[in-house]
Design an enzyme around this catalytic site. Sequence first.
Site, PDB file in Angstrom:
ATOM      1  N   LYS A  39       0.836  -1.196   0.000  1.00  0.00           N
ATOM      2  CA  LYS A  39       0.000   0.000   0.000  1.00  0.00           C
ATOM      3  C   LYS A  39       0.877   1.254   0.000  1.00  0.00           C
ATOM      4  O   LYS A  39       2.065   1.170   0.336  1.00  0.00           O
ATOM      5  CB  LYS A  39      -0.909  -0.010   1.235  1.00  0.00           C
ATOM      6  N   HIS A  47      -0.694  -5.397   6.172  1.00  0.00           N
ATOM      7  CA  HIS A  47      -0.299  -6.225   7.306  1.00  0.00           C
ATOM      8  C   HIS A  47      -1.376  -6.306   8.388  1.00  0.00           C
ATOM      9  O   HIS A  47      -1.392  -7.256   9.169  1.00  0.00           O
ATOM     10  CB  HIS A  47       1.022  -5.729   7.901  1.00  0.00           C
ATOM     11  N   LYS A  53      -3.121 -10.108  10.866  1.00  0.00           N
ATOM     12  CA  LYS A  53      -3.187 -10.316  12.314  1.00  0.00           C
ATOM     13  C   LYS A  53      -4.132 -11.473  12.651  1.00  0.00           C
ATOM     14  O   LYS A  53      -5.144 -11.690  11.993  1.00  0.00           O
ATOM     15  CB  LYS A  53      -3.663  -9.035  13.008  1.00  0.00           C
ATOM     16  N   GLU A  77      -2.276   6.031  16.897  1.00  0.00           N
ATOM     17  CA  GLU A  77      -0.847   5.727  16.914  1.00  0.00           C
ATOM     18  C   GLU A  77      -0.140   6.714  17.833  1.00  0.00           C
ATOM     19  O   GLU A  77      -0.387   7.918  17.773  1.00  0.00           O
ATOM     20  CB  GLU A  77      -0.254   5.819  15.505  1.00  0.00           C
ATOM     21  N   HIS A  91      -6.070   0.313   5.784  1.00  0.00           N
ATOM     22  CA  HIS A  91      -6.279  -0.492   6.983  1.00  0.00           C
ATOM     23  C   HIS A  91      -7.719  -0.460   7.504  1.00  0.00           C
ATOM     24  O   HIS A  91      -8.361  -1.500   7.677  1.00  0.00           O
ATOM     25  CB  HIS A  91      -5.358  -0.016   8.106  1.00  0.00           C
ATOM     26  N   LYS A 137      -1.630  10.241  14.106  1.00  0.00           N
ATOM     27  CA  LYS A 137      -0.274  10.215  14.637  1.00  0.00           C
ATOM     28  C   LYS A 137      -0.201  11.038  15.928  1.00  0.00           C
ATOM     29  O   LYS A 137      -0.986  11.952  16.143  1.00  0.00           O
ATOM     30  CB  LYS A 137       0.707  10.789  13.619  1.00  0.00           C
TER      31      LYS A 137
END
Length: 351
Positions: free
Chosen positions: A19, A49, A53, A87, A111, A197
């Site tokens: 991505k 990713h 999971k 995050e 995501h 962030k």
Amino acid sequence: MALLGDTGLAEGGRVIVEKPFGTDLASARALNAAIHAVFDESRVFRIDHFLGKEAVDNVLALRFANGLFEPLWNREHISHVQIDVPEHIDIQGRARFFEGTGTFRDMVVTHLFQLLGFVAMEPPVALEGDALRDEQAKVFHSMRPLDPAHVVRGQYTGYREEEGVDPASDTETFAALRVGIDNWRWAGVPFHLRTGKALAEGRHVVTLGLREPVLRMFPLDARANADGRSNALVIDFGDPGSITARFLAKEPGPSMRLADAAMVFDYRTSFAAQNSLEGYEHLLLEAMQGNQALFTRSDGVERLWEVAAPLLDAPPPVEPYAPGSWGPDGIEALVAPYRWHLPDGGATPSS
């Protein structure tokens, strides 16, 4: 990509694409056309990713293998859904990448929308690549185009002072939005997504808020937390992850006073940790085996950029937020009459 085809290196091979899969609908279509000129879709693996999971596979097991939960997974019993991926880290010196992408393109279209697809899909006819991706695609095609009025874009204080960042940058480091799905299962149920962030914690949590019983037998003052958040199913995607069922129980004593209680399934204490794989390990293994179940299909990618187009065309201005906070002030109005389940105990953190 063309060189792989011209040299014959693509013959009989597979390609893994990282991505972001484009930055808008036009670029996504151009990227897919370039890939398909060399590889047909059956040999293309768009890797995310998050989908590697263990907790993603466990969403399927939780929903479709358990009579306890499957009947609840619809608008009759679920009032709202939150997909929350804050995050703690900042951009970590990646200004060149981030200024051209921003949090929405980097995190939401990839995501968070992919997680939404797994949470909201109908039961597939089989746990196979085509069947699972067909159901995901149906979810994406049922999503209403994003309304910029239901989006909060934020930028942490100090971002414009980062090396390589435009001093007048309007790039968002935070995005929260309300998503609607127009189908029989989810009509009227808001999906609230948040990521950014430099926030207070790093978490990966999906919360399904359950409706209250039709007949309210217990008065509000009998509840320790009378804010409608006590009944929820919480899936923590942190490695290795956990699942928490939150409910109300009577406190010991002579009066009928209710308090929050929880039943927790924790991967770390329930299974042998050595059997688990990291997200990329899992996905690389699936790609080598040719299983596309956890990889995004081209039509799904293009549809998500179609959904995102109204926001990309008319983004609201960024709102400042302090590093270490949970985002701009406007996010509370976005989820009203509900509240964000993070930060105050909507899930059990994975340590």
